[in-house]
Scaffold this active site. Sequence first.
Site, PDB file in Angstrom:
ATOM      1  N   HIS A  50       0.628  -0.859  -0.034  1.00 49.76           N
ATOM      2  CA  HIS A  50       0.176   0.263  -0.410  1.00 49.76           C
ATOM      3  C   HIS A  50       1.110   1.082   0.618  1.00 49.76           C
ATOM      4  O   HIS A  50       2.142   1.161   0.176  1.00 49.76           O
ATOM      5  CB  HIS A  50      -1.214  -0.111   1.006  1.00 49.76           C
ATOM      6  N   GLU A  52       1.556   4.144   1.873  1.00 48.00           N
ATOM      7  CA  GLU A  52       1.833   3.744   3.260  1.00 48.00           C
ATOM      8  C   GLU A  52       3.530   3.409   3.941  1.00 48.00           C
ATOM      9  O   GLU A  52       4.371   3.551   4.015  1.00 48.00           O
ATOM     10  CB  GLU A  52       1.054   3.898   4.362  1.00 48.00           C
ATOM     11  N   SER A  77      -7.846   7.754   3.804  1.00 51.47           N
ATOM     12  CA  SER A  77      -8.042   6.866   5.248  1.00 51.47           C
ATOM     13  C   SER A  77      -6.945   5.441   5.045  1.00 51.47           C
ATOM     14  O   SER A  77      -7.352   4.002   4.346  1.00 51.47           O
ATOM     15  CB  SER A  77      -8.868   6.876   5.502  1.00 51.47           C
ATOM     16  N   CYS A  79      -5.713   1.865   6.113  1.00 56.62           N
ATOM     17  CA  CYS A  79      -6.496   0.344   6.566  1.00 56.62           C
ATOM     18  C   CYS A  79      -5.713   0.122   7.192  1.00 56.62           C
ATOM     19  O   CYS A  79      -4.639   0.907   8.449  1.00 56.62           O
ATOM     20  CB  CYS A  79      -5.887  -0.237   5.379  1.00 56.62           C
ATOM     21  N   CYS A  82      -1.992  -0.211   7.544  1.00 51.83           N
ATOM     22  CA  CYS A  82      -1.005   0.400   7.339  1.00 51.83           C
ATOM     23  C   CYS A  82      -1.058   1.832   9.375  1.00 51.83           C
ATOM     24  O   CYS A  82       0.219   1.625   8.921  1.00 51.83           O
ATOM     25  CB  CYS A  82      -1.713   1.640   6.374  1.00 51.83           C
TER      26      CYS A  82
END
Length: 145
Positions: A50, A52, A77, A79, A82
């Site tokens: 992802h 991040e 936002s 998950c 992350c």
Amino acid sequence: MDPFMQAAIDEARQGQEEGGIPIGSVIVHDGRIIGRGHNRRVQRQSATLHAEMDAFENAGRQPAAVYRDAVLYTTLSPCAMCTGAILLYGIPRVVIGENQTFMGEEALLKTRGVSVDVLQDSQCIEMMEAFIAAKPELWNEDIGV
């Protein structure tokens, strides 16, 4: 526009141009970006990359004090995965582009003392809405649905 959120948006756009999911993130310490990334699950056939996580990977090993004094910017936002990394490395503040298309684990971050700012940035919202409408199956795969 905050230049660090703009950098995260630029990362998201790069990810989309590569055929991936348009989510971007940067990690900032002392007013400079130390790690940047975008969702590369599709591009790298990764289960975990992802935006991040990519930003953390690109920031590399840092002294704990650096992460504990950093700000993570993300276009969407975060998950559960992350969020776990944010908590693991002690990031004290997260700036989120939007949480209308996906609400991650913001409540968990807040209960653990992380400052969470949500901008509801129109660029972030429009980018995700368009992507989800165009590729719902890929989006559902990314969020584990």
